[in-house]
Write a protein that holds these residues in place. Structure first.
Motif, PDB file in Angstrom:
ATOM      1  N   VAL A   3      20.165   8.403  13.235  1.00  0.00           N
ATOM      2  CA  VAL A   3      20.217   8.235  14.686  1.00  0.00           C
ATOM      3  C   VAL A   3      20.645   9.588  15.237  1.00  0.00           C
ATOM      4  CG1 VAL A   3      21.341   7.077  16.617  1.00  0.00           C
ATOM      5  CG2 VAL A   3      20.803   5.798  14.536  1.00  0.00           C
ATOM      6  N   SER A   4      19.743  10.257  15.935  1.00  0.00           N
ATOM      7  CA  SER A   4      20.047  11.636  16.316  1.00  0.00           C
ATOM      8  C   SER A   4      19.309  12.048  17.577  1.00  0.00           C
ATOM      9  CB  SER A   4      19.685  12.569  15.158  1.00  0.00           C
ATOM     10  OG  SER A   4      18.324  12.434  14.823  1.00  0.00           O
ATOM     11  N   ASP A   5      19.673  13.240  18.023  1.00  0.00           N
ATOM     12  CA  ASP A   5      19.026  13.807  19.198  1.00  0.00           C
ATOM     13  C   ASP A   5      17.742  14.535  18.818  1.00  0.00           C
ATOM     14  OD1 ASP A   5      21.187  13.156  21.122  1.00  0.00           O
ATOM     15  OD2 ASP A   5      22.333  14.440  19.763  1.00  0.00           O
ATOM     16  N   ARG A   6      17.699  15.060  17.619  1.00  0.00           N
ATOM     17  CA  ARG A   6      16.510  15.735  17.112  1.00  0.00           C
ATOM     18  C   ARG A   6      16.320  15.344  15.649  1.00  0.00           C
ATOM     19  NH1 ARG A   6      16.543  16.770  21.772  1.00  0.00           N
ATOM     20  NH2 ARG A   6      16.136  18.731  22.826  1.00  0.00           N
ATOM     21  N   ILE A   7      15.061  15.148  15.274  1.00  0.00           N
ATOM     22  CA  ILE A   7      14.731  14.887  13.875  1.00  0.00           C
ATOM     23  C   ILE A   7      13.787  15.983  13.430  1.00  0.00           C
ATOM     24  CG2 ILE A   7      13.671  13.310  12.216  1.00  0.00           C
ATOM     25  CD1 ILE A   7      14.453  11.003  14.060  1.00  0.00           C
ATOM     26  N   MET A  59      11.814  17.880   9.958  1.00  0.00           N
ATOM     27  CA  MET A  59      11.262  17.439   8.683  1.00  0.00           C
ATOM     28  C   MET A  59      10.503  18.585   8.047  1.00  0.00           C
ATOM     29  SD  MET A  59       8.712  14.208   8.255  1.00  0.00           S
ATOM     30  CE  MET A  59       8.782  13.236   6.790  1.00  0.00           C
ATOM     31  N   SER A  60      10.557  18.637   6.713  1.00  0.00           N
ATOM     32  CA  SER A  60       9.690  19.565   6.000  1.00  0.00           C
ATOM     33  C   SER A  60       8.529  18.753   5.438  1.00  0.00           C
ATOM     34  CB  SER A  60      10.445  20.280   4.881  1.00  0.00           C
ATOM     35  OG  SER A  60      10.883  19.375   3.918  1.00  0.00           O
ATOM     36  N   PRO A  61       7.348  19.338   5.322  1.00  0.00           N
ATOM     37  CA  PRO A  61       6.148  18.562   4.959  1.00  0.00           C
ATOM     38  C   PRO A  61       6.035  18.238   3.477  1.00  0.00           C
ATOM     39  CG  PRO A  61       5.561  20.830   5.412  1.00  0.00           C
ATOM     40  CD  PRO A  61       7.030  20.709   5.675  1.00  0.00           C
ATOM     41  N   GLU A  62       6.811  17.244   3.029  1.00  0.00           N
ATOM     42  CA  GLU A  62       6.719  16.772   1.649  1.00  0.00           C
ATOM     43  C   GLU A  62       5.959  15.465   1.609  1.00  0.00           C
ATOM     44  OE1 GLU A  62      10.444  16.564  -0.327  1.00  0.00           O
ATOM     45  OE2 GLU A  62      10.904  18.656   0.042  1.00  0.00           O
ATOM     46  N   GLY A  63       5.513  15.063   0.436  1.00  0.00           N
ATOM     47  CA  GLY A  63       4.815  13.792   0.282  1.00  0.00           C
ATOM     48  C   GLY A  63       5.743  12.607   0.476  1.00  0.00           C
ATOM     49  N   CYS A  64       5.176  11.404   0.641  1.00  0.00           N
ATOM     50  CA  CYS A  64       6.046  10.284   0.973  1.00  0.00           C
ATOM     51  C   CYS A  64       5.919   9.057   0.095  1.00  0.00           C
ATOM     52  CB  CYS A  64       5.817   9.885   2.415  1.00  0.00           C
ATOM     53  SG  CYS A  64       4.278   9.021   2.675  1.00  0.00           S
ATOM     54  N   ALA A  65       4.744   8.606  -0.285  1.00  0.00           N
ATOM     55  CA  ALA A  65       4.630   7.219  -0.726  1.00  0.00           C
ATOM     56  C   ALA A  65       4.119   7.043  -2.146  1.00  0.00           C
ATOM     57  CB  ALA A  65       3.728   6.472   0.249  1.00  0.00           C
ATOM     58  N   ALA A  66       4.768   7.678  -3.114  1.00  0.00           N
ATOM     59  CA  ALA A  66       4.347   7.506  -4.501  1.00  0.00           C
ATOM     60  C   ALA A  66       4.465   6.047  -4.931  1.00  0.00           C
ATOM     61  CB  ALA A  66       5.199   8.372  -5.421  1.00  0.00           C
ATOM     62  N   ALA A 118       4.455  15.106   7.775  1.00  0.00           N
ATOM     63  CA  ALA A 118       5.335  15.652   8.818  1.00  0.00           C
ATOM     64  C   ALA A 118       4.554  15.895  10.109  1.00  0.00           C
ATOM     65  CB  ALA A 118       5.970  16.952   8.316  1.00  0.00           C
ATOM     66  N   GLN A 119       3.350  16.429   9.993  1.00  0.00           N
ATOM     67  CA  GLN A 119       2.548  16.711  11.180  1.00  0.00           C
ATOM     68  C   GLN A 119       2.165  15.423  11.911  1.00  0.00           C
ATOM     69  OE1 GLN A 119       2.054  18.048   8.137  1.00  0.00           O
ATOM     70  NE2 GLN A 119       2.508  20.192   8.506  1.00  0.00           N
ATOM     71  N   ASP A 120       1.831  14.367  11.173  1.00  0.00           N
ATOM     72  CA  ASP A 120       1.512  13.076  11.798  1.00  0.00           C
ATOM     73  C   ASP A 120       2.705  12.535  12.569  1.00  0.00           C
ATOM     74  OD1 ASP A 120      -1.128  12.905  10.824  1.00  0.00           O
ATOM     75  OD2 ASP A 120      -0.446  12.000   8.946  1.00  0.00           O
ATOM     76  N   LEU A 121       3.881  12.648  11.977  1.00  0.00           N
ATOM     77  CA  LEU A 121       5.079  12.119  12.621  1.00  0.00           C
ATOM     78  C   LEU A 121       5.433  12.893  13.895  1.00  0.00           C
ATOM     79  CD1 LEU A 121       7.222  11.290   9.471  1.00  0.00           C
ATOM     80  CD2 LEU A 121       5.940   9.713  10.917  1.00  0.00           C
ATOM     81  N   VAL A 122       5.139  14.186  13.917  1.00  0.00           N
ATOM     82  CA  VAL A 122       5.328  14.958  15.160  1.00  0.00           C
ATOM     83  C   VAL A 122       4.354  14.449  16.207  1.00  0.00           C
ATOM     84  CG1 VAL A 122       5.028  17.223  16.241  1.00  0.00           C
ATOM     85  CG2 VAL A 122       6.287  17.031  14.098  1.00  0.00           C
ATOM     86  N   GLY A 123       3.100  14.261  15.817  1.00  0.00           N
ATOM     87  CA  GLY A 123       2.079  13.771  16.742  1.00  0.00           C
ATOM     88  C   GLY A 123       2.402  12.400  17.308  1.00  0.00           C
ATOM     89  N   LEU A 124       3.071  11.563  16.518  1.00  0.00           N
ATOM     90  CA  LEU A 124       3.460  10.228  16.974  1.00  0.00           C
ATOM     91  C   LEU A 124       4.770  10.233  17.766  1.00  0.00           C
ATOM     92  CD1 LEU A 124       2.602   8.272  13.692  1.00  0.00           C
ATOM     93  CD2 LEU A 124       1.389   8.119  15.883  1.00  0.00           C
ATOM     94  N   GLY A 125       5.421  11.385  17.847  1.00  0.00           N
ATOM     95  CA  GLY A 125       6.668  11.482  18.599  1.00  0.00           C
ATOM     96  C   GLY A 125       7.886  10.990  17.843  1.00  0.00           C
ATOM     97  N   ILE A 126       7.765  10.823  16.532  1.00  0.00           N
ATOM     98  CA  ILE A 126       8.887  10.338  15.715  1.00  0.00           C
ATOM     99  C   ILE A 126       9.761  11.506  15.267  1.00  0.00           C
ATOM    100  CG2 ILE A 126       9.487   9.193  13.539  1.00  0.00           C
ATOM    101  CD1 ILE A 126       6.867   7.551  13.975  1.00  0.00           C
TER     102      ILE A 126
END
Length: 180
Positions: free
Chosen positions: A92-96, A98-105, A125-133
């Motif tokens: 829970v933060s004011d800014r999130i 992220m570095s672009p690592e893989g996620c779902a092995a 990471a790029q998708d999550l920026v685009g989604l505003g997360i």
């Protein structure tokens, strides 16, 4: 880095006591007017019976509630895994960031397919920026962060400084309102 080290650290899965300790330190930071920076790399909270008996769910919920009301800037940096309630309890933060690592092995149980899983889930990471997360992607050195840890630490430090500079200028009520 080794199985023995991962076992010693419970595979990065906090117990309720870990969340309570983190919250105690966050309240101390607030008391002294210091910003809070969390580094998130956990597959989730420890799922054992003992953790549940000691109040795992309550500890996570309390972190979510209290962090949303702290009067100092909070920046979370996802440095690895971070897609569970156990990670949210530190995110829970004011800014999130992220570095672009893989996620779902876990989807394929095949590390070579992690990039495909991450792309299909829109969990890069790029998708999550685009989604505003996620607020910002910290670019990794050529070949990945593990190839040049010092360069990666320098990039994280520079990004954190830039984000903190913007956050410390905000009035407390605006800072808290933005988290809601």
């Amino acid at each position: 880095k080794t199985l023995k080290e991962r076992m010693q650290r419970n595979f990065g899965m906090p117990n309720p006591e870990g969340y309570r300790k983190a919250l105690r330190l966050m309240r101390l930071a607030e008391k002294f007017g210091r910003p809070i920076i969390t580094l998130i790399d956990t597959p989730g909270a420890y799922p054992g019976i003992g953790a549940e008996e000691r109040g795992q769910a309550e500890a996570i919920a309390r972190n979510l509630f209290v962090m949303s009301r702290l009067s100092v800037p909070i920046i979370s940096v996802v440095i690895g895994e971070g897609g569970s309630g156990g990670a949210l309890a530190l995110g829970v933060s004011d800014r999130i960031l992220m570095s672009p690592e893989g996620c779902a092995a876990i989807l394929y149980d095949d590390p070579s397919k992690v990039p495909d899983a991450a792309a299909s889930l829109k969990m890069t990471a790029q998708d999550l920026v685009g989604l505003g997360i996620v607020d910002e992607v910290i670019p990794e050195p050529l070949g990945g962060a593990h190839r040049d840890p010092r360069a990666m630490c320098d990039r994280v430090a520079k990004t954190l400084a830039n984000q903190l500079y913007a956050l410390v200028e905000l009035p407390t009520d605006q800072l808290i309102a933005q988290r809601d």
